[in-house]
Design an enzyme around this catalytic site. Structure first.
Site, mmCIF file in Angstrom:
data_model
loop_
_atom_site.group_PDB
_atom_site.id
_atom_site.type_symbol
_atom_site.label_atom_id
_atom_site.label_comp_id
_atom_site.label_asym_id
_atom_site.label_seq_id
_atom_site.Cartn_x
_atom_site.Cartn_y
_atom_site.Cartn_z
ATOM 1 N N SER A 147 0.869 -1.187 0.000
ATOM 2 C CA SER A 147 0.000 0.000 0.000
ATOM 3 C C SER A 147 0.899 1.227 0.000
ATOM 4 O O SER A 147 1.734 1.403 0.871
ATOM 5 C CB SER A 147 -0.952 -0.010 1.191
ATOM 6 O OG SER A 147 -0.267 -0.169 2.407
ATOM 7 N N GLY A 188 -0.019 4.617 -0.184
ATOM 8 C CA GLY A 188 -0.696 5.889 0.076
ATOM 9 C C GLY A 188 -1.444 6.379 -1.147
ATOM 10 O O GLY A 188 -2.224 5.635 -1.749
ATOM 11 N N ALA A 189 -1.178 7.624 -1.544
ATOM 12 C CA ALA A 189 -1.891 8.244 -2.665
ATOM 13 C C ALA A 189 -1.617 7.531 -3.990
ATOM 14 O O ALA A 189 -2.379 7.681 -4.946
ATOM 15 C CB ALA A 189 -1.511 9.717 -2.770
ATOM 16 N N GLY A 197 -1.797 4.376 -4.403
ATOM 17 C CA GLY A 197 -2.617 3.168 -4.483
ATOM 18 C C GLY A 197 -1.854 1.922 -4.084
ATOM 19 O O GLY A 197 -1.032 1.956 -3.161
ATOM 20 N N GLY A 205 -5.722 1.604 5.533
ATOM 21 C CA GLY A 205 -4.986 0.343 5.406
ATOM 22 C C GLY A 205 -5.826 -0.844 5.858
ATOM 23 O O GLY A 205 -5.756 -1.933 5.276
ATOM 24 N N ASP A 206 -6.629 -0.650 6.892
ATOM 25 C CA ASP A 206 -7.498 -1.734 7.374
ATOM 26 C C ASP A 206 -8.574 -2.057 6.336
ATOM 27 O O ASP A 206 -8.975 -3.213 6.186
ATOM 28 C CB ASP A 206 -8.136 -1.346 8.711
ATOM 29 C CG ASP A 206 -7.083 -1.084 9.799
ATOM 30 O OD1 ASP A 206 -6.038 -1.763 9.782
ATOM 31 O OD2 ASP A 206 -7.304 -0.207 10.641
#
Lengths: 309, 309
Positions: free
Chosen positions: A217, A219-220, A222, A248-249
């Site tokens: 993951s 962040g912005a 993807g 993230g969850d």
């Protein structure tokens, strides 16, 4: 059902203060309190999606009792947590109302005894018999062996239940060697594991360490996935502004649901990115905007990345 | 027995962190939890001095239950707290281990209903019938009228029980007008009440507002008392270095004990200064070094101040 494991559950407090000033006294203007720990957050998202979900792990003391009482009000989450003698930790997120920034204070978890850990293993193996997939989430409390996730992954594989691992540090390093179906590190966790800050290289390296699929993951940017079926980058629909807590969850919730269904990877990644973006949009941390989720499903761009797998 | 009133009790947490950095995530290295609110702290000191003491006020919710369970382990403190529907507040003191400085986060208190307040008044008047003195301590929770302390002082005076008030702001201003036997402001509270930063002038002014005696706590300068019997300054034995948390509560404990015995003012002030200094010396906040207390009793300098009364 989907099983989520949270060995180090927490009672999460959010304190809002007008302005956080070290060494001063603050009147907290608003307090919220809710069950936490990554696996519990993942379970709440799955329940909101209408998925039958069971949570297990440890809970103890007055905080454990408060956590379980609140969890009982979450429709659709079945509580299979085990009592421990130690006290479930609290976390306090202090939100500065002026800047919106958060200062996080995390208590240490309860000391889990060898007998409690043994009792958990027995209960976990029993729960696996009715699980379609399992997500192993978060840090380990004191007393639980550092190789715990490797042990839980081997048990899932023996029971032919697909397993996702979302943790960091040495528990991730040991867990990945037990060949989980999916690991979901963020950029920092991936760099810590592999020593590389180059996501494509690091994701490939993480796969070589034993994970069947690695979904990083970013962040912005993807998600970047390296899987047995190929490699993909999945990008969110334009820039989404809001509260990234819980994004993230939500990725883990979508990925473990996809794992349970054995759906094609591009479809899993589309759901994960759309759900994550809809979580950032929702004002309350860890909740998602259901209408935005539906809309985003049609707007996620999934691109095949040659050579990444 | 001595009665202490704590309308806004608290469950006090102390978190130690290696270094507090706003907007970062912190692993808390040590957590302690104990019943708090000024009147409860005063009661613990009195109990440690071997004085029979009863605590009253409000406690509610899971935090109230935890507070009462821990209070039950304090030998010598009788629990006459009243249950309320609201949840007792938490406070979190974050201690930076590098500097020793504390950042304080105080939750708001529970909302007390008019029926709960009325029930408290009945219970309080019953407790007064067996009290030798009463200490009214700390802030008011939401829902309790701002004139609450004035009401409790009038009831004590009607029952011929000597009464000490230790609060601040408008509750102090209103309380003092009901003619308590003693008020114990610190320098800031005294300045806020009177508008004067000159302690002798401000202490005299506070007496004129209705208190029979005013004992101002001036930190390292000790106590300045204006009483019907005269005015005194009581100075601590040289400079005492340590943890000042709880020193003010020890002053109140000694003063209310002196009030119960109607002992001469110089004796009361000697005990108050010695106990306060012995509290600063003790490593744990709110506890005192018993041997140092005994020794300091012979070393406090009490000086009459002409014209201060």
């Amino acid at each position: 059902m989907i099983l989520t494991v949270t060995l180090n559950t927490a009672l999460d407090f959010t304190y809002r203060v007008p302005r956080l000033t070290p060494h001063a006294s603050h009147r907290v203007t608003d307090v919220t309190e809710r069950p936490g720990g990554k696996g519990l957050n993942v379970a709440r998202v799955l329940a909101a999606l209408g998925r039958p979900v069971t949570v297990t792990g440890f809970a103890g003391g007055s905080t454990g009792a408060a956590l379980r009482a609140q969890l009982a009000e979450d429709i659709g989450v079945r509580d299979a947590l085990l009592d421990v003698a130690g006290r479930t930790r609290r976390t306090v997120a202090v939100v500065d109302e002026r800047t919106g920034d958060t200062t996080q204070l995390n208590e240490p978890g309860p000391l889990v005894s060898p007998a409690e850990w043994a009792r958990f293993l027995t209960s976990y193996e029993e729960l696996l018999t009715s699980a379609d997939a399992v997500a192993l989430c978060g840090s380990l409390p004191p007393g639980v062996p550092v190789g715990a996730y490797a042990r839980l992954i081997r048990a899932a594989r023996a029971a032919r239940v697909p397993v996702l691992l979302d943790t960091s540090g040495e528990p991730l390093r040991r867990g990945i060697a037990a060949r989980p179906d999916v690991v979901k590190p963020n950029a920092d966790e991936l760099a810590e594991l592999t020593g590389s800050h180059e996501p494509l290289r690091a994701t490939r390296d993480a796969r070589r360490r034993g994970a069947h699929a690695v979904v990083a993951s970013l962040g912005a940017d993807g998600l970047l996935a390296a899987t047995p079926d190929g490699a993909w980058q999945a990008a969110p629909p334009a820039a989404v502004r809001g509260n990234p807590t819980g994004a993230g969850d939500s990725v883990v919730a979508a990925l473990v649901a996809g794992l349970a269904e054995a759906s094609p990877w591009p479809r899993r990644l589309t759901h994960a990115v759309a759900l994550s973006a809809a979580t950032v949009l929702a004002p309350v941390a860890g909740e998602f905007d259901a209408a935005a989720y539906e809309e985003f499903l049609g707007r996620v761009a999934v691109t095949e990345r040659a050579g990444a797998a």
